[in-house]
Design an enzyme around this catalytic site. Structure first.
Site, short mmCIF file in Angstrom:
data_model
loop_
_atom_site.label_atom_id
_atom_site.label_comp_id
_atom_site.label_asym_id
_atom_site.label_seq_id
_atom_site.Cartn_x
_atom_site.Cartn_y
_atom_site.Cartn_z
N ILE A 94 0.90 -1.16 0.00
CA ILE A 94 0.00 0.00 0.00
C ILE A 94 0.94 1.21 0.00
O ILE A 94 1.96 1.21 0.69
CB ILE A 94 -0.94 0.00 1.24
N SER A 95 0.62 2.21 -0.79
CA SER A 95 1.52 3.37 -0.90
C SER A 95 1.57 4.13 0.42
O SER A 95 0.68 4.01 1.27
CB SER A 95 1.04 4.31 -2.00
N ALA A 96 2.60 4.93 0.57
CA ALA A 96 2.75 5.75 1.78
C ALA A 96 1.65 6.82 1.81
O ALA A 96 1.22 7.31 0.76
CB ALA A 96 4.12 6.42 1.77
#
Ligand code: SAH
Length: 255
Positions: A64-66
């Site tokens: 999951i992206s930051a």
């Protein structure tokens, strides 16, 4: 560039992103506050990990992206969804919103975009639909399960928010483009330049495609394409980023 927006709750995370200037608009802040990042990550992560400002593994060799990256993407997309009260913008005269999130992964960003559309539909007459496209069935099902257990379940039940399995390098067969095209296409994985035309083709006039372009391993360019009234597509670069590649399912899991 390192960001330091880590927090211990979703609410605190959104406030920190605002304080650091990454979340600028109230529409993005409200939607991120309504969608808890922790719902979308594996249960073994603690709150301290869940709200850390860094990508987290979600299985299938991806992350999951930051949070700061989600905020950057959402601020780019917001003017194509939310009507500005001060000046006419790309979405001012639209009566429908169609969004495609390619490489929807955890489903978090897709859900936040759906929440933004839902909120906008509460302000003006608007028909909306958001589709998350993911090539890993397990991630698609995980995203649906997370949303089904959340206060956003009604968006899935109504069909306004939908996840499909397909290849984002050529979305046509799995996601029939709406007649008018998509207002927003977000790509959450790094594409090669030659995948871009298949995506811009699906854009509506005044629509926007945001996509990281470049090879894995080196910083990619975050490119923002917009389609003008005459059908021409223009683009700008919005900084550098690091995403997993938009690739085949076999390559991703190393087969
Ligand atoms: N916005 C998502 C990003 C997940 S990482 C999030 O924050 O959770 C990128 C995602 O793209 C992964 O889920 C990966 O499985 C997916 N992906 C990679 N190549 C793809 C392709 N060709 N078609 C569809 N999805 C793809």
């Amino acid at each position: 560039m390192a960001w330091t927006c880590s927090a211990l709750s979703n609410e605190a995370l959104v406030s920190t992103l605002q304080r650091k200037g990454l979340v600028k608009s109230s529409s993005v802040a409200n939607a991120m506050a309504a969608v808890d990042r922790r719902w979308f990550i594996p249960q073994q992560y603690t709150a301290a990990e869940a709200y850390q400002d860094c990508p987290l593994p979600i299985g299938f060799n991806v992350t999951i992206s930051a949070p700061h990256m989600h905020a950057i993407m959402l601020e780019i997309l917001a003017p194509f969804i939310v009507r500005s009260s001060e000046e006419p913008n790309a979405t001012a005269s639209k009566t429908s919103l169609r969004v495609l999130d390619v490489g929807s992964g955890s489903g978090f960003l897709t859900a936040v975009i759906a929440e933004m559309c839902h909120a906008e539909a509460g302000r003006r007459e608007l028909d909306w639909k958001v589709v998350g496209l993911e090539h890993m069935r397990g991630l698609k099902e995980g995203a649906e399960a997370a949303i089904r257990q959340s206060p956003l379940a009604a968006h899935l039940e109504s069909g306004r928010l939908q996840f499909v399995v397909g290849d984002g390098r050529n979305p046509g067969p799995s996601v029939p483009a709406p007649e008018e095209g998509f207002d927003v296409i977000h790509v959450g994985a790094a594409a090669t330049e030659d995948s871009v035309p298949a995506l811009t083709r699906l854009l509506r006039v005044d629509g926007c495609l945001v996509v990281p372009v470049g090879e894995q391993g080196s910083p990619q360019r975050l490119l923002v394409y917009t389609k003008e009234a005459n059908g021409n597509v223009s683009w700008r670069e919005d900084g550098l980023c690091t995403f997993v590649p938009l690739t085949s399912a076999a390559q991703q899991i190393g087969k």
